[in-house]
Design a protein around this motif. Structure first.
Motif, PDB file in Angstrom:
ATOM      1  N   ASN A  11       0.931  -1.335  -0.094  1.00  9.70           N
ATOM      2  CA  ASN A  11       0.178   0.497  -0.444  1.00  9.70           C
ATOM      3  C   ASN A  11       1.050   1.915   0.229  1.00  9.70           C
ATOM      4  OD1 ASN A  11      -1.886  -1.507   0.087  1.00  9.70           O
ATOM      5  ND2 ASN A  11      -2.609  -1.005   2.113  1.00  9.70           N
ATOM      6  N   ALA A  12       2.475   1.000  -0.093  1.00  5.66           N
ATOM      7  CA  ALA A  12       2.892   2.314  -0.027  1.00  5.66           C
ATOM      8  C   ALA A  12       2.859   3.303  -1.619  1.00  5.66           C
ATOM      9  CB  ALA A  12       4.325   1.785   0.576  1.00  5.66           C
ATOM     10  N   ILE A  13       2.573   5.031  -0.401  1.00  3.50           N
ATOM     11  CA  ILE A  13       2.193   5.783  -1.633  1.00  3.50           C
ATOM     12  C   ILE A  13       3.439   5.355  -2.324  1.00  3.50           C
ATOM     13  CG2 ILE A  13       2.599   7.683  -2.355  1.00  3.50           C
ATOM     14  CD1 ILE A  13       0.287   7.524  -0.229  1.00  3.50           C
ATOM     15  N   THR A  14       3.939   5.293  -3.783  1.00  2.00           N
ATOM     16  CA  THR A  14       5.122   5.725  -4.480  1.00  2.00           C
ATOM     17  C   THR A  14       4.934   7.449  -5.035  1.00  2.00           C
ATOM     18  OG1 THR A  14       3.725   5.328  -6.414  1.00  2.00           O
ATOM     19  CG2 THR A  14       4.761   3.198  -4.956  1.00  2.00           C
ATOM     20  N   VAL A  47      -7.650  11.151  -4.640  1.00  2.00           N
ATOM     21  CA  VAL A  47      -8.544   9.675  -5.139  1.00  2.00           C
ATOM     22  C   VAL A  47      -6.784   8.845  -5.697  1.00  2.00           C
ATOM     23  CG1 VAL A  47      -9.263   8.775  -7.259  1.00  2.00           C
ATOM     24  CG2 VAL A  47     -10.796  10.529  -5.699  1.00  2.00           C
ATOM     25  N   PRO A  48      -5.401   9.717  -6.350  1.00  3.79           N
ATOM     26  CA  PRO A  48      -4.492   8.423  -6.826  1.00  3.79           C
ATOM     27  C   PRO A  48      -3.852   7.842  -5.592  1.00  3.79           C
ATOM     28  CG  PRO A  48      -4.433  10.261  -7.653  1.00  3.79           C
ATOM     29  CD  PRO A  48      -5.244  10.744  -7.238  1.00  3.79           C
ATOM     30  N   ALA A  49      -3.723   8.371  -4.252  1.00  4.74           N
ATOM     31  CA  ALA A  49      -3.654   7.477  -2.340  1.00  4.74           C
ATOM     32  C   ALA A  49      -4.282   6.982  -2.365  1.00  4.74           C
ATOM     33  CB  ALA A  49      -2.766   8.712  -2.218  1.00  4.74           C
ATOM     34  N   LEU A  50      -4.996   7.126  -2.730  1.00  2.00           N
ATOM     35  CA  LEU A  50      -6.448   6.617  -1.809  1.00  2.00           C
ATOM     36  C   LEU A  50      -6.735   5.328  -2.529  1.00  2.00           C
ATOM     37  CD1 LEU A  50      -9.930   8.870  -0.702  1.00  2.00           C
ATOM     38  CD2 LEU A  50      -7.919   8.634   0.517  1.00  2.00           C
ATOM     39  N   LYS A  51      -7.028   5.455  -3.726  1.00  8.30           N
ATOM     40  CA  LYS A  51      -6.669   4.109  -4.402  1.00  8.30           C
ATOM     41  C   LYS A  51      -5.591   2.993  -4.257  1.00  8.30           C
ATOM     42  CE  LYS A  51      -9.390   5.536  -8.099  1.00  8.30           C
ATOM     43  NZ  LYS A  51      -9.283   5.972  -9.849  1.00  8.30           N
ATOM     44  N   LYS A  52      -4.655   4.060  -4.625  1.00 10.49           N
ATOM     45  CA  LYS A  52      -3.521   2.940  -3.515  1.00 10.49           C
ATOM     46  C   LYS A  52      -3.889   1.913  -2.255  1.00 10.49           C
ATOM     47  CE  LYS A  52       1.265   1.513  -4.626  1.00 10.49           C
ATOM     48  NZ  LYS A  52       1.283   0.444  -5.430  1.00 10.49           N
ATOM     49  N   TYR A  54      -6.190   1.750  -0.402  1.00  4.48           N
ATOM     50  CA  TYR A  54      -7.152   0.624  -0.042  1.00  4.48           C
ATOM     51  C   TYR A  54      -7.887   0.180  -0.942  1.00  4.48           C
ATOM     52  CZ  TYR A  54      -8.355   4.358   3.967  1.00  4.48           C
ATOM     53  OH  TYR A  54      -7.855   5.716   5.067  1.00  4.48           O
ATOM     54  N   LYS A  55      -6.690  -0.258  -2.090  1.00  5.81           N
ATOM     55  CA  LYS A  55      -7.890  -1.099  -3.395  1.00  5.81           C
ATOM     56  C   LYS A  55      -8.708  -0.749  -3.484  1.00  5.81           C
ATOM     57  CE  LYS A  55      -2.978  -2.673  -3.115  1.00  5.81           C
ATOM     58  NZ  LYS A  55      -2.100  -2.000  -4.016  1.00  5.81           N
ATOM     59  N   GLU A  90      -3.534   9.117   5.752  1.00  3.04           N
ATOM     60  CA  GLU A  90      -4.209   8.433   5.683  1.00  3.04           C
ATOM     61  C   GLU A  90      -2.863   6.524   4.986  1.00  3.04           C
ATOM     62  OE1 GLU A  90      -7.124   7.625   4.736  1.00  3.04           O
ATOM     63  OE2 GLU A  90      -8.019   9.654   4.619  1.00  3.04           O
ATOM     64  N   GLU A  91      -2.356   6.294   4.836  1.00  2.00           N
ATOM     65  CA  GLU A  91      -1.265   5.477   4.926  1.00  2.00           C
ATOM     66  C   GLU A  91      -0.863   5.122   5.890  1.00  2.00           C
ATOM     67  OE1 GLU A  91       2.885   4.902   1.802  1.00  2.00           O
ATOM     68  OE2 GLU A  91       2.598   5.816   3.463  1.00  2.00           O
ATOM     69  N   ASN A  92      -0.712   5.597   6.718  1.00  2.00           N
ATOM     70  CA  ASN A  92      -0.622   5.206   8.150  1.00  2.00           C
ATOM     71  C   ASN A  92      -1.046   4.900   9.191  1.00  2.00           C
ATOM     72  OD1 ASN A  92       3.145   5.384   8.784  1.00  2.00           O
ATOM     73  ND2 ASN A  92       2.248   6.232   7.455  1.00  2.00           N
ATOM     74  N   GLU A  93      -2.530   5.718   9.526  1.00  3.74           N
ATOM     75  CA  GLU A  93      -3.246   5.466  10.023  1.00  3.74           C
ATOM     76  C   GLU A  93      -4.965   5.029   9.377  1.00  3.74           C
ATOM     77  OE1 GLU A  93      -3.177   6.925  13.111  1.00  3.74           O
ATOM     78  OE2 GLU A  93      -0.853   7.049  13.205  1.00  3.74           O
TER      79      GLU A  93
END
Length: 276
Positions: A11-14, A47-52, A54-55, A90-93
């Motif tokens: 799930n890491a944001i690239t 949205v791009p981060a949320l899609k990454k 939460y799939k 979002e990524e961590n929590e």
């Protein structure tokens, strides 16, 4: 590697996700609205981060998207920085940290709006257009093009590096705060600061001017001046509190805006209110 670490790695944001967020940040202000200001633009950027993160988990994704549809308003150049911080959280929590994410957004949007207005609108834009005006003194579009180019040479990199810095500093901040157990305290302080700043804007954003006057001989008493002399800003405050109460009771903000507009026009026609 543990299952949890594997999931976090997946799930890491690239950098490519951050670049997509940056591209969307360039269109951030295209969907401004009177109800929740810049919320649609902020969600579009996220949205791009949320899609990454939460799939294809529809309930989790829906919850995160609803969170970023809350009221949001700041300077457009500062928004990517807040987006970077929010993406890191979002990524961590995840959705478990929804209250903290909303609190940090509220806490940051006010101060950064003030800084952005001072540095961009009141400093950068006048300087750049003054330079451009000198090239268009006799007409022509060259000065306009020069002014726009100068503004964006500074403005666009600020958005790009602000997003990257917000994400990297946000991740580090979360890890350090979690280790010390201070994230909840900081969140509560950010929420309180944001509410104070938003409350301070009420007299500037909400304008109610009474047109009623009472005459006694040569003495003319203005209702507006009388109220301002007793409790300055009380009418905007009471109107705002009334709107908050009605929203909490389930009234639609759009409905309240329409009713307020109609009431304002009617009262102005009757002479109860006047245009300031």
């Amino acid at each position: 590697m543990s299952t949890q670490n594997t999931q976090m790695s997946e799930n890491a944001i690239t950098p490519s996700v951050l670049n997509k967020m940056f591209g969307r940040a360039l269109m951030y202000g295209a969907s401004w609205n009177y109800e929740r200001m810049q919320n649609l633009g902020f969600l579009y950027m996220m949205v791009p981060a949320l899609k990454k993160i939460y799939k294809n988990d529809t309930p989790e994704m829906s919850e995160a998207m609803k969170r970023h549809l809350e009221f949001f308003n700041t300077h457009q150049t500062a928004a990517p920085f807040i987006g970077g911080v929010a993406a890191a959280m979002e990524e961590n929590e995840g959705n478990a940290g929804g209250r903290a994410i909303s609190g940090i957004k509220v806490g940051l949007m006010g101060p950064l709006a003030g800084i952005g207005d001072s540095l961009i609108w009141l400093t950068l834009v006048p300087i750049c257009f003054s330079i451009g005006a000198s090239y268009s003194a006799e007409g022509g579009l060259l000065g306009v093009l020069i002014a726009l180019a100068l503004i964006n040479i500074i403005n666009v990199p600020l958005k790009y590096f602000g997003l990257k810095f917000g994400y990297s500093s946000g991740s580090k901040f979360i890890q350090e705060s979690a280790a010390r157990g201070t994230l909840d305290t900081i969140t509560n302080m950010a929420i309180a600061l944001g509410l104070v700043l938003v409350g301070g804007l009420i007299p500037q954003m909400v304008g109610v001017t009474f047109g009623l006057q009472f005459t006694q001989g040569e003495l003319v008493v203005s209702v507006q001046e009388l109220i301002n002399g007793l409790i300055p800003g009380v009418i905007p405050m009471l109107l705002t509190l009334l709107m908050c109460y009605l929203v909490r009771k389930g009234k639609s903000p759009v409905f309240l805006i329409v009713v307020t507009l109609v009431a304002a026009v009617a009262l102005t026609a009757l002479g109860v209110l006047t245009v300031a």
